[in-house]
Enzyme design. Structure first.
Site, PDB file in Angstrom:
ATOM      1  N   LYS A  79      16.308 -86.343 -34.509  1.00 52.30           N
ATOM      2  CA  LYS A  79      15.779 -85.353 -34.209  1.00 52.30           C
ATOM      3  C   LYS A  79      15.049 -85.091 -34.348  1.00 52.30           C
ATOM      4  CE  LYS A  79      16.608 -83.412 -39.271  1.00 52.30           C
ATOM      5  NZ  LYS A  79      17.202 -82.941 -40.346  1.00 52.30           N
ATOM      6  N   SER A 160      20.541 -81.018 -42.991  1.00 48.47           N
ATOM      7  CA  SER A 160      20.746 -80.686 -41.685  1.00 48.47           C
ATOM      8  C   SER A 160      20.156 -81.700 -40.391  1.00 48.47           C
ATOM      9  CB  SER A 160      18.675 -79.530 -41.865  1.00 48.47           C
ATOM     10  OG  SER A 160      18.011 -81.548 -42.065  1.00 48.47           O
ATOM     11  N   SER A 184      20.135 -84.658 -45.995  1.00 43.25           N
ATOM     12  CA  SER A 184      20.462 -84.092 -44.768  1.00 43.25           C
ATOM     13  C   SER A 184      20.187 -85.092 -44.089  1.00 43.25           C
ATOM     14  CB  SER A 184      18.878 -83.412 -44.024  1.00 43.25           C
ATOM     15  OG  SER A 184      18.988 -82.459 -44.706  1.00 43.25           O
TER      16      SER A 184
HETATM   17  N1  GLN Z   1      20.039 -79.136 -48.289  1.00 44.20           N
HETATM   18  C1  GLN Z   1      18.963 -79.191 -48.814  1.00 44.20           C
HETATM   19  C2  GLN Z   1      17.429 -77.989 -48.017  1.00 44.20           C
HETATM   20  O1  GLN Z   1      18.379 -76.966 -47.397  1.00 44.20           O
HETATM   21  C3  GLN Z   1      18.214 -80.530 -48.031  1.00 44.20           C
HETATM   22  C4  GLN Z   1      17.566 -80.596 -46.245  1.00 44.20           C
HETATM   23  C5  GLN Z   1      17.217 -82.074 -46.475  1.00 44.20           C
HETATM   24  O2  GLN Z   1      17.484 -83.220 -46.612  1.00 44.20           O
HETATM   25  N2  GLN Z   1      16.135 -81.383 -45.040  1.00 44.20           N
HETATM   26  O3  GLN Z   1      16.663 -78.046 -48.955  1.00 44.20           O
END
Ligand code: GLN
Length: 498
Positions: A79, A160, A184
């Site tokens: 990532k 994400s 994410s």
């Molecule tokens: N969807 C969550 C957020 O937007 C988790 C994001 C993540 O795990 N990086 O904070």
């Protein structure tokens, strides 16, 4: 060769052993796959030259019979919020468009040292804020299981770490690394039909992971099979002097029994996760997996984690407060984007730089975090959220006195189309995606998303196992039993991308 691309690391190793193909040939096929799936936008940057060089080195090792590890010659993706020396690491943001780290994150260093081959850096929501991978400066990633891939009509990947999930699902690599702060890794793994692990906090080093909210951040793993996830876990988990929050003692390597026995295993079904928003087919799948586990000898019972319903509120405060502080370093002075024509004052430079280079999601979280941390609000919001976090953790502790792990859905529904996703504002839609995943990050415990089946619309449905701290081995063992019975149709995407 095409069949091999969607197989497992174990199968690949067998093929390497029999010398039926070598890393150079395989990497070439993986890059062909990347080309064929370009419309899905899984990668922000591919690293062809590096991959070719690493593949040649692996080839040479293989000819002399020297294998570094089970990951030697295995294509992987990382990532784009994980630092890779000499390779841009953008966090999918204009802010870090030209940022080239001078060091490797521990996870990438360990993979590289094990002989893994880097295919590229994967797409994500900007600074890992989101659950869709549509909030990327480089455009959205698209779900490989969707019917259409037009820019205004596609299915979201979840986020994400959507790019990592797509890369693994479509066979352009055998494993990918993501980060999981609130779901994410599990969320896109679930929507794209691959295995996704969020480890116990501190079990995999965060050194070199660009922080979102340190107390919630974990580095996670995407693979197509449970065994593969164990292989990658064994290579990247473990103490690290460079990360002061890394656990000092971890039982490694994990070895799974060939035939795990579920007799005596106690599984909890959290009452609070029953929801009117839960899609019927997902609910049915959750029940079906509970029945499978029962049939295998496990005891399945309802449990209660009453404060979990406040996870979203608690997460929002903890997350935004950390973000308001972490994002302060992007000021246009030392590195990252710098606004032009902002010579009047340092304030003007900060303001212009940050206005130009952050997206609206990042900006709104910085504002919210600063608000929560105002002198008059600190006690009311931040301190209150940390108390709530403790209460949620206590609920989990109590449940784990009576059951070995919990079984939950990973998502409320299958992957929504982008149109459906955008019907609501980003914050509330993101919150809906995260209902089942956030709490594990607040508490620190491990959680594993396992693909189960395709819905009637041919979109993946997954379930999640959540265990107490350092219960990865138990989670993997149970997941392996489930995987063996449900036989998720991993190869079904092949017809599309041959
Ligand atoms: N969807 C969550 C957020 O937007 C988790 C994001 C993540 O795990 N990086 O904070």
């Amino acid at each position: 060769m095409n069949k091999l691309l969607l197989s497992s690391i174990s199968v690949l190793n067998q093929v390497y052993k029999e010398k039926a193909t070598g890393p150079v040939e395989l990497v070439k096929a993986c890059f062909d796959r990347i080309e064929k799936t370009e419309c899905l936008n899984a990668y922000i940057k591919t690293t062809k030259d590096i991959a070719k060089k690493q593949a040649c080195e692996a080839n040479n090792r293989f000819t002399t019979g020297e294998r570094l590890s089970a990951l030697d010659g295995v294509p992987i993706a990382v990532k784009d919020n994980i630092c890779t020396e000499g390779i841009t690491t953008t966090c999918a943001s204009k802010m870090l468009l030209n940022f080239v780290p001078t060091y490797n994150a521990t996870v990438y260093k360990r993979l590289k040292d094990a002989g893994a081959i880097l295919m590229g850096k994967t797409n994500m929501d900007e600074f890992a804020m989101g659950s869709s991978t549509i909030q990327s400066f480089f455009g959205p990633s698209k779900n490989p299981y969707g019917e259409t891939f037009d820019d205004d009509n596609f299915y979201i990947t979840g986020g994400s770490s959507g790019g990592s999930a797509v890369a693994v699902a479509t066979g352009s690599c055998f494993a990918a690394i993501g980060s999981d702060t609130g779901g994410s890794v599990r969320n896109p793994a679930s929507h794209c039909g691959v295995v996704g692990l969020k480890p116990t906090y501190g079990v995999i080093s965060r050194y070199g992971l660009i922080p979102l909210a340190e107390s919630l951040d974990t580095v996670g793993i995407f693979t197509r099979t449970i065994n593969d996830c164990v292989i990658v876990f064994n290579h990247i988990a473990g103490p690290d002097d460079l990360d002061s929050t890394a656990r000092k003692r971890i039982d490694l390597p994990i070895r799974l029994p060939t035939k795990p026995n579920l007799n005596g295993l106690k599984i909890g079904i959290p009452r609070e996760f029953q929801s009117t928003h839960l899609m019927n087919e997902v609910k049915q799948t959750w029940d079906d997996v509970a029945k499978i586990l029962k049939d295998q000898g496990a005891e399945v019972s309802e449990v209660s984690i009453p404060n979990v319903i406040l996870s979203q509120m608690c997460y929002n405060v903890v997350n935004c407060c950390a973000i308001s502080s972490n994002m302060a370093r992007y000021d246009g002075i030392r590195y990252g984007h710098r606004a032009e024509n902002a010579e009047n004052s340092i304030e003007e430079l900060y303001a212009k730089t940050r206005t130009e280079a952050f997206n609206d999601v990042v900006k709104s979280r910085i504002i919210a975090g600063n608000y929560f941390l105002l002198n008059e609000n600190y006690e009311k919001y931040y301190v209150q959220a940390t108390r709530l976090r403790r209460l949620i953790a206590n609920d989990f502790d109590q449940v784990f006195e009576n059951v070995h792990m919990m079984l939950t859905p990973t998502n409320l529904s299958t992957a929504p189309s982008v149109k459906e996703f955008l019907l609501h504002d980003d914050r509330s839609r993101t919150a809906m995606e995260d209902v089942y995943t956030l709490s594990a990050n607040l508490v620190g415990v491990p959680a594993l998303s396992i693909p189960i089946k395709l819905s009637k619309d041919k979109l993946p449905i997954s379930i999640q196992l959540i265990g107490p701290n350092c219960s990865e081995r138990a989670l993997f063992s149970v997941a392996k039993v489930i995987e063996g019975i449900v036989k998720f149709p991993l190869q079904c995407l092949d017809n599309r991308y041959l």
